[in-house]
Design a protein around this motif. Structure first.
Motif, short mmCIF file in Angstrom:
data_model
loop_
_atom_site.label_atom_id
_atom_site.label_comp_id
_atom_site.label_asym_id
_atom_site.label_seq_id
_atom_site.Cartn_x
_atom_site.Cartn_y
_atom_site.Cartn_z
N THR A 10 0.83 -1.21 0.00
CA THR A 10 0.00 0.00 0.00
C THR A 10 0.86 1.26 0.00
O THR A 10 0.35 2.35 -0.19
N ARG A 33 -2.80 -4.02 6.88
CA ARG A 33 -3.04 -4.13 8.32
C ARG A 33 -4.52 -4.26 8.63
O ARG A 33 -4.91 -4.92 9.58
N VAL A 81 8.49 -5.68 1.65
CA VAL A 81 8.74 -4.25 1.46
C VAL A 81 8.40 -3.46 2.73
O VAL A 81 9.02 -2.44 3.04
N TYR A 160 16.10 5.37 12.24
CA TYR A 160 15.52 4.71 11.06
C TYR A 160 16.60 3.87 10.37
O TYR A 160 16.37 2.71 10.02
N LYS A 164 16.95 -0.30 9.71
CA LYS A 164 17.17 -0.99 8.42
C LYS A 164 18.38 -1.92 8.49
O LYS A 164 18.35 -3.02 7.96
N VAL A 191 14.47 7.42 -2.54
CA VAL A 191 13.57 7.13 -3.66
C VAL A 191 12.72 8.37 -3.98
O VAL A 191 12.13 8.97 -3.08
N SER A 200 0.30 7.65 1.46
CA SER A 200 1.59 7.31 2.06
C SER A 200 2.19 8.50 2.81
O SER A 200 2.04 9.64 2.41
N SER A 202 5.48 8.38 3.44
CA SER A 202 6.90 8.12 3.20
C SER A 202 7.70 9.42 3.23
O SER A 202 7.25 10.45 2.72
N SER A 204 10.07 10.16 1.48
CA SER A 204 10.35 10.61 0.11
C SER A 204 9.40 11.73 -0.28
O SER A 204 9.81 12.75 -0.84
P1 NDP Z 1 5.63 3.98 3.04
O1 NDP Z 1 5.42 4.59 4.37
O2 NDP Z 1 4.93 4.58 1.88
O3 NDP Z 1 5.31 2.43 3.08
C1 NDP Z 1 5.50 1.65 4.24
C2 NDP Z 1 4.66 0.40 4.11
O4 NDP Z 1 4.90 -0.43 5.26
C3 NDP Z 1 3.16 0.71 4.07
O5 NDP Z 1 2.53 -0.17 3.17
C4 NDP Z 1 2.73 0.40 5.51
O6 NDP Z 1 1.39 -0.02 5.62
C5 NDP Z 1 3.65 -0.78 5.82
N1 NDP Z 1 3.73 -0.96 7.27
C6 NDP Z 1 4.27 -0.11 8.17
N2 NDP Z 1 4.12 -0.62 9.43
C7 NDP Z 1 3.47 -1.80 9.29
C8 NDP Z 1 3.01 -2.81 10.20
N3 NDP Z 1 3.17 -2.70 11.52
N4 NDP Z 1 2.40 -3.91 9.69
C9 NDP Z 1 2.21 -4.04 8.35
N5 NDP Z 1 2.61 -3.13 7.43
C10 NDP Z 1 3.23 -2.03 7.91
O7 NDP Z 1 7.23 4.01 2.80
P2 NDP Z 1 8.09 3.65 1.51
O8 NDP Z 1 7.24 3.08 0.46
O9 NDP Z 1 8.95 4.81 1.21
O10 NDP Z 1 9.04 2.51 2.10
C11 NDP Z 1 8.85 1.15 1.76
C12 NDP Z 1 10.11 0.37 2.04
O11 NDP Z 1 11.18 0.90 1.27
C13 NDP Z 1 10.56 0.42 3.50
O12 NDP Z 1 11.10 -0.84 3.83
C14 NDP Z 1 11.67 1.47 3.47
O13 NDP Z 1 12.59 1.31 4.52
C15 NDP Z 1 12.29 1.15 2.12
N6 NDP Z 1 13.08 2.23 1.55
C16 NDP Z 1 12.49 3.41 1.21
C17 NDP Z 1 13.25 4.42 0.68
C18 NDP Z 1 12.64 5.72 0.29
O14 NDP Z 1 13.41 6.66 -0.03
N7 NDP Z 1 11.31 5.84 0.25
C19 NDP Z 1 14.71 4.28 0.49
C20 NDP Z 1 15.21 2.97 0.84
C21 NDP Z 1 14.43 2.00 1.36
P3 NDP Z 1 0.20 1.01 5.92
O15 NDP Z 1 -0.26 1.44 4.56
O16 NDP Z 1 -0.80 0.21 6.67
O17 NDP Z 1 0.78 2.13 6.73
#
Ligand code: NDP
Length: 343
Positions: A10, A33, A81, A160, A164, A191, A200, A202, A204
């Motif tokens: 998501t 979730r 992810v 954070y 990781k 990203v 989101s 995020s 980013s």
């Molecule tokens: P987002 O916040 O957009 O996405 C995080 C996701 O993790 C969401 O789908 C969220 O679900 C889910 N999540 C968080 N907590 C829980 C939980 N307790 N149980 C189930 N699901 C959970 O962040 P990004 O898309 O940017 O990040 C995604 C991944 O990429 C992460 O692992 C991040 O560390 C990694 N990453 C990101 C970078 C960036 O620059 N964006 C760079 C390098 C790595 P919900 O929708 O329910 O909140």
């Protein structure tokens, strides 16, 4: 490979991965979730309707032991992810470390219990490779590549990044203790690019909103980041999934530049539209007003004014990733944010 479990689908990065898999006619098992919170995945349902793929919605939480076991049954692979990517947390252990580490454990144990999963792709980060930019010169390195693990982050400094590196190390420990499935890791740098999800949080999206809103108009911190397009991050996950020979870690970065140079790319694509920084902020000034930007003095001291080089050649050579130029990434991201009235 046919049925793929995706956690975090998501989110900002995950949505593009789900779209990429659906476009390639996979059956995607998306864990969320709360299944009743349909607003989180309605966009993906709409995308699924336009593809040959199939989208299934399952419920699971990173913090609940055994939560992913049922969803993993019958899957060929897992793309893990999900992990919180936020700098706006109250308790680092509870809000960052626990979901990252316990979540990784829960998802990988589900892979082992399934009896069907043969490959797990983990979304780690360049934050698992290095912490502060000063680490590079301090460690006597001229660049970072897949060989390093972040040594400078902790629960109190860059938590954070600490979440990781600890989550990725836990994943390698679990993977090496079994031979049912293979672990392949993707380590994206910062990203950027258009978002498919308006919900989101995020960092980013927050970073781009901050720059465009004029937060750094008085001067940009001289901090370097690697940048990569979100669509390339999704592509890298799918290439790693489909390539039988993929192995180990993969650092992703199209280029490494500082915040001012990043702002200059925006200015070039959208001349005089935003209040963008025209110069670097002096380090001593940042040390005085850093709290306004939620930057600790330790962070400023160890990150402002240091060189950073990231070697992403393995992603090009082993995965065959051909990066979208950052100019295009920035243009598409700002256009999407304007279209969606996010700025
Ligand atoms: P987002 O916040 O957009 O996405 C995080 C996701 O993790 C969401 O789908 C969220 O679900 C889910 N999540 C968080 N907590 C829980 C939980 N307790 N149980 C189930 N699901 C959970 O962040 P990004 O898309 O940017 O990040 C995604 C991944 O990429 C992460 O692992 C991040 O560390 C990694 N990453 C990101 C970078 C960036 O620059 N964006 C760079 C390098 C790595 P919900 O929708 O329910 O909140």
């Amino acid at each position: 490979m046919n049925t793929i479990l995706v956690t975090g689908g998501t989110g900002y990065v995950g949505s593009w991965i789900v779209k990429g898999l659906l476009d390639k006619a996979y059956t995607v098992r998306l864990t969320v979730r709360d299944k009743d919170n349909t607003a989180k995945f309605e966009n993906l349902r709409q995308i699924a309707l336009t593809t040959k793929g199939k989208l299934e919605i399952w419920e699971a939480d990173l913090l609940e032991e055994g939560s992913f076991d049922d969803a993993a049954l019958g899957c060929d692979a897992i793309l893990h992810v999900a992990s919180p990517f936020t700098l706006r947390f109250k308790d680092a252990q509870r809000d960052l470390l626990d979901p990252a580490i316990k979540g990784t454990r829960n998802v990988l144990y589900a892979a082992s219990k399934s009896g069907t999963v043969k490959k797990v792709i983990l979304t780690s980060s360049v934050a698992a490779i290095h912490g502060d930019t000063k680490d590079m010169t301090e460690q006597g390195l001229t660049e970072f590549n897949e060989e390093q693990f972040n040594q400078s982050s902790s629960l109190t400094h860059q938590p954070y990044s600490f979440s990781k590196v600890e989550a990725e190390k836990e994943a390698w420990r679990i993977a090496q203790a079994q031979d049912e499935w293979k672990l392949v890791v993707i380590n994206p740098s910062f990203v950027m690019g258009p978002s498919l999800s308006s919900l989101s949080n995020s960092e980013s999206l927050n970073f781009m909103k901050d720059i465009l809103s004029g937060k750094y108009a008085m001067g940009a911190p001289a901090i370097m980041f690697g940048f990569v397009d979100v669509r390339d991050v999704a592509k890298a996950h799918i290439l790693a999934l489909e390539n039988e020979n993929s192995q180990g870690r993969h650092l992703l970065a199209e280029r490494t530049i500082d915040v001012l140079e990043y702002a200059q790319l925006i200015e070039k694509a959208f001349p005089q539209k935003f209040k963008l920084p025209k110069k670097h902020a002096a380090k001593f000034l940042l040390l005085m007003v850093g709290w306004m930007f939620k930057l600790s003095s330790q962070f400023i001291k160890r990150n402002v004014g240091y060189p950073l080089r990231l070697n992403a050649s393995k992603s090009r050579e082993a995965l065959g990733l051909d990066y979208i130029p950052l100019e295009q990434t920035v243009k598409d991201m700002v256009t999407q944010m304007l279209d969606d009235k996010l700025i």
